[in-house]
Design an enzyme around this catalytic site. Structure first.
Site, PDB file in Angstrom:
ATOM      1  N   ASN A 139     192.396 -12.007  52.214  1.00  0.00           N
ATOM      2  CA  ASN A 139     192.167 -13.481  52.526  1.00  0.00           C
ATOM      3  C   ASN A 139     191.859 -13.738  53.850  1.00  0.00           C
ATOM      4  O   ASN A 139     192.717 -13.511  54.748  1.00  0.00           O
ATOM      5  CB  ASN A 139     193.637 -14.132  51.964  1.00  0.00           C
ATOM      6  CG  ASN A 139     193.413 -15.683  52.014  1.00  0.00           C
ATOM      7  OD1 ASN A 139     193.053 -16.372  53.191  1.00  0.00           O
ATOM      8  ND2 ASN A 139     194.031 -16.499  51.109  1.00  0.00           N
ATOM      9  N   HIS A 169     192.768 -17.510  57.809  1.00  0.00           N
ATOM     10  CA  HIS A 169     192.965 -17.800  59.111  1.00  0.00           C
ATOM     11  C   HIS A 169     192.076 -17.423  60.203  1.00  0.00           C
ATOM     12  O   HIS A 169     192.378 -17.445  61.394  1.00  0.00           O
ATOM     13  CB  HIS A 169     194.411 -17.268  58.961  1.00  0.00           C
ATOM     14  CG  HIS A 169     195.617 -18.026  58.102  1.00  0.00           C
ATOM     15  ND1 HIS A 169     195.599 -19.573  58.314  1.00  0.00           N
ATOM     16  CD2 HIS A 169     196.178 -17.909  56.925  1.00  0.00           C
ATOM     17  CE1 HIS A 169     196.259 -19.965  57.087  1.00  0.00           C
ATOM     18  NE2 HIS A 169     196.823 -19.007  56.531  1.00  0.00           N
ATOM     19  N   HIS A 174     190.175 -19.978  50.403  1.00  0.00           N
ATOM     20  CA  HIS A 174     190.672 -21.000  50.018  1.00  0.00           C
ATOM     21  C   HIS A 174     189.871 -22.448  50.633  1.00  0.00           C
ATOM     22  O   HIS A 174     190.340 -22.395  51.958  1.00  0.00           O
ATOM     23  CB  HIS A 174     192.282 -21.216  50.125  1.00  0.00           C
ATOM     24  CG  HIS A 174     192.947 -22.377  49.621  1.00  0.00           C
ATOM     25  ND1 HIS A 174     194.250 -22.546  49.627  1.00  0.00           N
ATOM     26  CD2 HIS A 174     192.481 -23.330  48.905  1.00  0.00           C
ATOM     27  CE1 HIS A 174     194.526 -23.614  48.999  1.00  0.00           C
ATOM     28  NE2 HIS A 174     193.740 -24.258  48.661  1.00  0.00           N
ATOM     29  N   ARG A 220     190.314 -25.929  51.134  1.00  0.00           N
ATOM     30  CA  ARG A 220     191.302 -26.755  50.880  1.00  0.00           C
ATOM     31  C   ARG A 220     190.610 -28.067  50.977  1.00  0.00           C
ATOM     32  O   ARG A 220     189.524 -28.418  51.620  1.00  0.00           O
ATOM     33  CB  ARG A 220     192.147 -26.718  52.126  1.00  0.00           C
ATOM     34  CG  ARG A 220     193.450 -25.737  51.757  1.00  0.00           C
ATOM     35  CD  ARG A 220     194.495 -25.779  52.713  1.00  0.00           C
ATOM     36  NE  ARG A 220     195.637 -25.087  52.647  1.00  0.00           N
ATOM     37  CZ  ARG A 220     196.808 -25.587  51.742  1.00  0.00           C
ATOM     38  NH1 ARG A 220     196.529 -26.899  51.485  1.00  0.00           N
ATOM     39  NH2 ARG A 220     197.723 -25.029  51.388  1.00  0.00           N
ATOM     40  N   ARG A 241     191.006 -27.618  56.472  1.00  0.00           N
ATOM     41  CA  ARG A 241     191.753 -27.120  57.680  1.00  0.00           C
ATOM     42  C   ARG A 241     191.229 -25.635  58.155  1.00  0.00           C
ATOM     43  O   ARG A 241     191.280 -25.459  59.067  1.00  0.00           O
ATOM     44  CB  ARG A 241     192.949 -27.094  57.660  1.00  0.00           C
ATOM     45  CG  ARG A 241     193.852 -26.245  56.438  1.00  0.00           C
ATOM     46  CD  ARG A 241     195.078 -26.391  56.547  1.00  0.00           C
ATOM     47  NE  ARG A 241     195.607 -27.468  55.688  1.00  0.00           N
ATOM     48  CZ  ARG A 241     196.741 -27.539  55.261  1.00  0.00           C
ATOM     49  NH1 ARG A 241     197.776 -26.407  55.334  1.00  0.00           N
ATOM     50  NH2 ARG A 241     197.290 -28.506  54.560  1.00  0.00           N
ATOM     51  N   GLU A 243     189.631 -19.586  45.907  1.00  0.00           N
ATOM     52  CA  GLU A 243     191.200 -20.481  45.678  1.00  0.00           C
ATOM     53  C   GLU A 243     190.739 -21.787  46.048  1.00  0.00           C
ATOM     54  O   GLU A 243     190.139 -22.276  46.846  1.00  0.00           O
ATOM     55  CB  GLU A 243     192.203 -20.285  46.883  1.00  0.00           C
ATOM     56  CG  GLU A 243     192.682 -18.836  46.463  1.00  0.00           C
ATOM     57  CD  GLU A 243     193.870 -18.468  47.576  1.00  0.00           C
ATOM     58  OE1 GLU A 243     194.101 -19.391  48.357  1.00  0.00           O
ATOM     59  OE2 GLU A 243     194.189 -17.229  47.506  1.00  0.00           O
ATOM     60  N   THR A 249     200.515 -22.826  50.607  1.00  0.00           N
ATOM     61  CA  THR A 249     200.626 -23.251  49.103  1.00  0.00           C
ATOM     62  C   THR A 249     202.303 -22.675  48.871  1.00  0.00           C
ATOM     63  O   THR A 249     202.586 -21.659  48.832  1.00  0.00           O
ATOM     64  CB  THR A 249     199.741 -22.451  48.313  1.00  0.00           C
ATOM     65  OG1 THR A 249     198.310 -22.379  48.862  1.00  0.00           O
ATOM     66  CG2 THR A 249     199.918 -23.066  46.906  1.00  0.00           C
ATOM     67  N   GLU A 303     198.217 -15.190  38.818  1.00  0.00           N
ATOM     68  CA  GLU A 303     198.630 -14.635  40.207  1.00  0.00           C
ATOM     69  C   GLU A 303     200.024 -15.231  40.578  1.00  0.00           C
ATOM     70  O   GLU A 303     200.298 -16.217  40.450  1.00  0.00           O
ATOM     71  CB  GLU A 303     197.675 -15.107  41.331  1.00  0.00           C
ATOM     72  CG  GLU A 303     198.347 -14.587  42.875  1.00  0.00           C
ATOM     73  CD  GLU A 303     197.073 -14.442  43.801  1.00  0.00           C
ATOM     74  OE1 GLU A 303     195.934 -14.441  43.414  1.00  0.00           O
ATOM     75  OE2 GLU A 303     197.656 -14.728  44.792  1.00  0.00           O
ATOM     76  N   HIS A 350     201.128 -13.924  48.284  1.00  0.00           N
ATOM     77  CA  HIS A 350     201.924 -14.937  49.310  1.00  0.00           C
ATOM     78  C   HIS A 350     202.918 -14.268  50.154  1.00  0.00           C
ATOM     79  O   HIS A 350     203.930 -13.889  49.354  1.00  0.00           O
ATOM     80  CB  HIS A 350     202.207 -16.108  48.467  1.00  0.00           C
ATOM     81  CG  HIS A 350     202.169 -17.454  49.395  1.00  0.00           C
ATOM     82  ND1 HIS A 350     203.215 -17.509  50.368  1.00  0.00           N
ATOM     83  CD2 HIS A 350     201.078 -18.264  49.894  1.00  0.00           C
ATOM     84  CE1 HIS A 350     202.858 -18.691  51.195  1.00  0.00           C
ATOM     85  NE2 HIS A 350     201.825 -19.187  50.452  1.00  0.00           N
TER      86      HIS A 350
END
Ligand code: PXP
Length: 257
Positions: free
Chosen positions: A12, A15, A48, A50, A54, A75, A106, A156, A199
């Site tokens: 992922n 970030h 993801h 969002r 962000r 996502e 999340t 998931e 996660h």
């Protein structure tokens, strides 16, 4: 006997975009991170989009889809706007997640029981477009049964509660949470649903969870990007791959004992 099910690593890259957006420029580029992660052994890329944008932005999704040659896992919250974007992007997979504007990440799984009437047609629309739908849920038997009713081919499991307990050193809670994941994974397999997890995973928790043979994919982001600051993204992905492979081998040893 070797475990026949290879465990896939989805990296992922959200970030990397968080860091880029902190300065408002173009670097670091999440697409470059995705290509590097793939070169280092990632089996797919997760991002993801969002509602508040962000980290990942619409154009990141389009660039990822146009450029990477491994599966893209999109996502998304189950909203009309995200559905439109997903139908245009046509990622390999879409993982439906709950989303709250005020959360840092999340925080829990989807309400697959209360949300059944809304999620079922939503998931069907994605499936009709050839997108493999996954539901991000709590590791609970009822949630898996509800996911089966919705018709999701993939779930998931949210590993956050287990990872937090493990990091905080609360051994009793970690054992309880891991047992929930273990039975949820077994139940998913019994219901014919492909099981992923993610996660909060780090090298240690990824190694431990890799021993569960029903889990076929881990999606990992924050820890890998954090490690990248110190050892580089390629090295972090390679080390994660090695941790997962070592954990998978544990199944083989205990099976053959
Ligand atoms: N899987 C899902 C569905 C997520 O929402 C996230 C966080 O974006 C992850 C995996 C990765 O979590 P982490 O960044 O803590 O590794």
């Amino acid at each position: 006997m070797p475990n026949p099910r290879r465990l896939r690593l989805g990296v992922n890259i959200d970030h990397v975009a968080t860091l880029r957006n902190a300065r408002g420029g173009a670097v670091p580029d999440p697409l470059r991170a995705a290509l590097l992660a793939i070169e280092a052994g990632a089996d797919g890329i997760t991002a993801h989009l969002r509602e508040d944008r962000r980290h990942i932005r619409d154009e990141d999704m389009a660039r990822l889809k146009a450029t990477i040659f491994k599966p893209l896992n999109f996502e998304m919250a189950a909203t009309d706007q995200m559905l439109d974007i997903a139908l245009k992007t046509k990622p390999h997979a879409a993982c439906l997640v709950p989303e709250k504007r005020t959360e840092r990440t999340t925080e829990g799984g989807l309400d697959v029981i209360g949300g059944h009437d809304y999620l079922k047609p939503f998931a069907s629309e994605l499936a009709r477009a050839g997108v493999r739908v996954s539901l991000f849920i709590e590791p609970a038997i009822e949630a898996i049964d509800a996911a089966a009713e919705i018709g999701a081919p993939v779930i998931e499991l949210h590993t956050g509660a287990w990872c937090n307990a493990a990091i905080e050193g609360d051994a009793a809670k970690a054992a309880r949470e891991f047992a929930r994941i273990e039975s949820a994974a077994a139940h998913a397999e019994a219901r014919g649903i492909e099981c992923h997890a993610g996660h909060g995973l780090d090298f240690d928790t990824a190694r431990i969870i890799s021993a569960l043979p029903q889990i076929v994919e881990l999606n990992i982001g924050h820890f890998l990007v954090s490690e990248a600051v110190f050892i580089g993204l390629g090295a972090a992905v390679e080390k994660m791959r090695a941790a997962m492979d070592a954990g998978r081998t544990c199944v083989v040893r205990s099976d053959s004992d």
